[in-house]
Enzyme design. Structure first.
Site, mmCIF file in Angstrom:
data_model
loop_
_atom_site.group_PDB
_atom_site.id
_atom_site.type_symbol
_atom_site.label_atom_id
_atom_site.label_comp_id
_atom_site.label_asym_id
_atom_site.label_seq_id
_atom_site.Cartn_x
_atom_site.Cartn_y
_atom_site.Cartn_z
ATOM 1 N N TYR A 98 1.317 -1.122 -0.002
ATOM 2 C CA TYR A 98 -0.068 -0.210 0.312
ATOM 3 C C TYR A 98 1.358 1.286 -0.433
ATOM 4 O O TYR A 98 0.584 2.747 -0.785
ATOM 5 C CB TYR A 98 -1.155 -0.375 0.651
ATOM 6 C CG TYR A 98 -1.925 1.333 1.979
ATOM 7 C CD1 TYR A 98 -2.034 1.748 0.566
ATOM 8 C CD2 TYR A 98 -1.295 1.914 2.049
ATOM 9 C CE1 TYR A 98 -3.053 3.251 0.977
ATOM 10 C CE2 TYR A 98 -1.791 3.553 2.542
ATOM 11 C CZ TYR A 98 -2.543 3.317 1.885
ATOM 12 O OH TYR A 98 -3.717 4.987 2.246
HETATM 13 O O1 UGB Z 1 -1.733 6.742 7.860
HETATM 14 C C1 UGB Z 1 -2.945 6.408 6.714
HETATM 15 O O2 UGB Z 1 -1.666 6.473 5.537
HETATM 16 C C2 UGB Z 1 -3.661 4.897 6.976
HETATM 17 O O3 UGB Z 1 -4.031 5.144 8.142
HETATM 18 C C3 UGB Z 1 -4.321 3.424 8.312
HETATM 19 O O4 UGB Z 1 -3.788 3.100 8.101
HETATM 20 P P1 UGB Z 1 -3.469 2.733 10.157
HETATM 21 O O5 UGB Z 1 -3.023 3.850 10.682
HETATM 22 O O6 UGB Z 1 -2.575 1.416 9.631
HETATM 23 O O7 UGB Z 1 -5.257 2.666 10.757
HETATM 24 P P2 UGB Z 1 -5.610 1.517 10.925
HETATM 25 O O8 UGB Z 1 -5.696 -0.471 10.552
HETATM 26 O O9 UGB Z 1 -6.982 1.564 11.728
HETATM 27 O O10 UGB Z 1 -4.823 0.605 12.812
HETATM 28 C C4 UGB Z 1 -4.414 1.775 13.609
HETATM 29 C C5 UGB Z 1 -3.905 1.359 14.390
HETATM 30 O O11 UGB Z 1 -4.598 -0.204 15.052
HETATM 31 C C6 UGB Z 1 -3.515 -0.606 15.166
HETATM 32 N N1 UGB Z 1 -4.163 -2.164 14.887
HETATM 33 C C7 UGB Z 1 -4.471 -2.999 13.831
HETATM 34 C C8 UGB Z 1 -5.674 -3.955 13.888
HETATM 35 C C9 UGB Z 1 -5.587 -4.133 14.524
HETATM 36 O O12 UGB Z 1 -6.369 -6.048 14.366
HETATM 37 N N2 UGB Z 1 -5.118 -4.508 15.793
HETATM 38 C C10 UGB Z 1 -4.288 -3.375 16.267
HETATM 39 O O13 UGB Z 1 -3.712 -3.190 17.078
HETATM 40 C C11 UGB Z 1 -2.731 -1.123 13.885
HETATM 41 O O14 UGB Z 1 -0.989 -1.915 13.735
HETATM 42 C C12 UGB Z 1 -1.854 0.779 14.074
HETATM 43 O O15 UGB Z 1 -1.086 0.746 14.799
HETATM 44 C C13 UGB Z 1 -5.325 3.752 6.541
HETATM 45 O O16 UGB Z 1 -5.986 2.288 7.125
HETATM 46 C C14 UGB Z 1 -4.891 3.217 5.527
HETATM 47 O O17 UGB Z 1 -5.261 3.495 4.263
HETATM 48 C C15 UGB Z 1 -3.868 4.738 5.387
HETATM 49 O O18 UGB Z 1 -4.502 5.893 5.381
#
Ligand code: UGB
Length: 437
Positions: free
Chosen positions: A249
Site C-alpha cells: 500500500y
Molecule cells: O495513515 C495512513 O496513511 C493509513 O492510515 C490507516 O492505516 P493504519 O494507521 O494502519 O490504521 P488502522 O488500520 O486503523 O490501524 C490503527 C492502529 O491499530 C493497530 N491495529 C490494527 C488492527 C488490529 O487488529 N489491531 C491493532 O492493534 C495498527 O497497528 C495501528 O497502529 C489507513 O487504514 C490506511 O488506509 C492509511 O490511510
C-alpha cells in the site's frame, strides 16, 4: 421445404432472373443465393446491434485481474439525462467558486469533502466504482447523503479513460480532488493487484486525461503517512526519506508521488499530494481499527491489540475527519493553475506534498480505553505481537509546512473525535440490521 422458404424462393430479386427459375439447377442456386442473402442480412443486423450497444453505452472493464474481491462490473453512463445531471451537480453556485471532480466520492473522506465543498457553493461531481472492499451498503448510504446535498455520483472506474474523457467534455473542471484508492495497509498482502490497479494504473489513467484536458485542472490527491515506512526520525517531516515502504500500500502511494512529479514535469499539471495520518470519524471505514474495535467491543468479541517487540507501544497520529477536510479545502484553494494545455506544457507548475496529521500520537491501547469509556463496555483485549504485514510501530506528523502554507491547524483531539464517531456509529447501526461489515 417449408412454406415460407418456397414463398421466399419465388420472389424475384430482379425481374430478369425470374424466367430462369425452371431449371432445377438454377432453382437450387437461386435458393442458395437467397439463403446466403438472408444470412448476410441477419449478420449485418446482428453486427449493427453490437455496434449500437458499444457506441451508445460505453462501459469500463474494471479489475480484469482482480476477480477475487470484486465482481466484474460494467457501468452504464452517457445519454442526455445523465449529462444534465453531471452538469447540474458540477455547476458553481457561488462567486469565485470552483468546479471539482471528486474521485472516491462515496468513500469516507470523499463524502465529507464533497458535502463541504457543495455547502460553500462549489460545483461538485462525484465518481466512485462502489467496490466491495468493505460493506457497499455504507457507500450507498453516503451516496444518499450526498444526493440530498445535491452531489451526483457517477458510477464508474478511474481506469475507464473513455468515461473520464467524457466527464471533461461535459464539464470544464477547474480542480480534481482525487481520493479514489485501494486503502488499507494489511489487505495489501491479500490482494496486491488491487493496489496496483487503483493506486498506480488508476492514477495514471486519471492524469492522462487531466493532462489532455483543456483547460487542465489542478489536482489534489490523497497520499499517505505510510510512505514514511521504516523511517525512525520523528516527527515525520516532508523532507524525511520515504524510500523504505513497509507495505505494498505504502509503495503504491510512494509510486503515486513519483508519478505526480513526472506529470508535473512533462505536462505542467499542478499537483498537490496530501499525506493523511490515520483519518477517523463519523461515516468512517469499517476496515480501520477504531471502527471494528467499536463493533467488536459492543459484540463482546475479543479485539487484537498489537504491540511491538519488548512490549513496545504501537501508536498512531489519529487525525479527525473535519481537520482533514479543512486541509483538503485549503489545498484546493491554494492550488495554482496547471500551466499546460491540450497535453503540452507551457511553463513550470506547482508541485507540493503536505503532511495532514494531528501531531499527537496516541497508543492503540489508549484508543481502546477511550472507546471503552464512551461505549460503557469493557473490551476483551487480546494483546498480540505486531504482525509483519505492513504495519509500522508509530506515526507522528510534523505539520509545520501545512500550517505555514495552507493555514492547516487541527483542533480535534482523539477523545472528542471518537465521541462524535461513537454517537454516529450508535445512531447509524441502531437498527441492528445493518451490523457493520
Ligand atoms: O495513515 C495512513 O496513511 C493509513 O492510515 C490507516 O492505516 P493504519 O494507521 O494502519 O490504521 P488502522 O488500520 O486503523 O490501524 C490503527 C492502529 O491499530 C493497530 N491495529 C490494527 C488492527 C488490529 O487488529 N489491531 C491493532 O492493534 C495498527 O497497528 C495501528 O497502529 C489507513 O487504514 C490506511 O488506509 C492509511 O490511510
Amino acid at each position: 421445404m417449408s412454406k415460407q422458404m418456397s414463398h421466399l424462393d419465388n420472389i424475384p430479386s430482379t425481374p430478369g432472373k425470374f424466367k430462369m427459375e425452371k431449371s432445377p439447377f438454377v432453382h437450387n442456386r437461386l435458393r442458395w443465393h437467397s439463403s446466403l442473402a438472408k444470412l448476410t442480412f441477419w449478420s449485418f443486423i446482428f453486427l449493427g446491434l453490437i455496434l449500437i450497444f458499444f457506441f451508445r453505452s460505453p462501459s469500463s472493464n474494471p479489475l480484469p485481474q482482480d476477480p477475487s474481491r470484486r465482481s466484474l462490473r460494467t457501468y452504464n453512463w452517457g445519454g442526455p439525462a445523465w449529462e444534465k445531471r453531471v452538469r447540474s451537480s458540477a455547476r458553481v453556485r457561488s462567486r469565485n467558486g470552483i468546479s471539482v471532480l471528486v474521485t472516491g466520492a462515496a468513500g469516507f473522506v470523499g463524502t465529507h469533502v464533497s458535502t463541504t465543498l457543495k455547502r460553500r457553493g462549489d460545483g461538485v461531481l462525484g465518481l466512485d466504482n462502489f467496490n466491495d472492499y468493505y460493506d457497499p451498503s455504507l457507500k450507498r448510504a453516503r451516496q444518499a447523503l450526498l444526493e440530498r446535498s445535491g452531489v451526483f455520483i457517477v458510477e464508474g472506474d478511474i481506469n475507464d479513460s473513455a468515461l473520464l474523457r467524457k466527464l471533461f467534455e461535459v464539464v470544464a473542471f477547474t480542480h480534481v480532488m482525487h481520493l479514489a484508492a485501494q486503502a488499507g495497509v494489511r489487505y495489501a498482502m491479500e490482494n496486491p493487484i488491487s493496489y496496483v490497479h487503483s493506486n498506480i494504473a488508476g492514477l495514471v489513467s486519471l492524469l492522462e486525461v487531466c493532462k489532455s484536458a483543456n483547460p487542465q485542472p489542478a489536482i489534489v490527491w490523497a497520499s499517505s503517512s505510510s510512505v514514511y515506512g521504516l523511517n525512525t526520525k520523528v516527527p515525520f517531516s516532508e523532507r524525511d526519506r520515504t524510500d523504505q515502504p513497509a507495505s505494498l500500500y505504502a509503495a503504491t502511494k510512494k509510486a503515486g508521488e513519483e508519478i505526480a512529479h513526472t506529470y508535473n514535469h512533462i505536462y505542467g499539471l499542478s499537483l498537490t499530494g496530501l499525506r493523511f495520518f490515520t483519518v477517523y470519524g463519523p461515516w468512517g471505514r469499517p476496515d480501520m481499527a477504531y471502527f471494528f474495535f467499536t463493533r467488536d467491543i459492543l459484540k463482546g468479541k475479543s479485539i487484537p491489540i498489537f504491540e511491538a517487540a519488548n512490549h513496545g507501544t504501537v501508536a498512531r497520529d489519529f487525525t479527525y475527519i473535519d481537520d482533514i477536510v479543512k486541509g483538503c479545502l485549503a489545498a484546493l484553494d491554494t492550488a495554482e493553475k496547471s500551466t499546460g494545455s491540450g497535453g503540452k506544457k507551457k511553463g513550470p507548475a506547482q508541485l507540493r506534498v503536505y503532511n495532514l496529521g494531528n501531531t499527537s500520537p496516541v497508543p492503540v491501547s489508549d484508543l481502546v480505553s477511550i472507546l471503552e469509556r464512551l461505549l460503557k463496555v469493557g473490551a476483551n483485549r487480546n494483546i498480540m505481537k505486531l504482525p509483519r504485514n505492513g504495519d509500522v510501530q508509530f506515526t507522528h506528523a510534523n505539520i509545520s509546512l501545512a500550517q505555514r502554507e495552507l493555514g492547516y491547524k487541527p483542533t480535534t483531539d482523539l477523545q472528542t473525535g471518537l465521541k462524535k464517531f461513537v454517537r454516529w456509529y450508535l445512531s447509524y447501526y441502531s437498527g441492528g440490521e445493518k451490523a457493520a461489515g
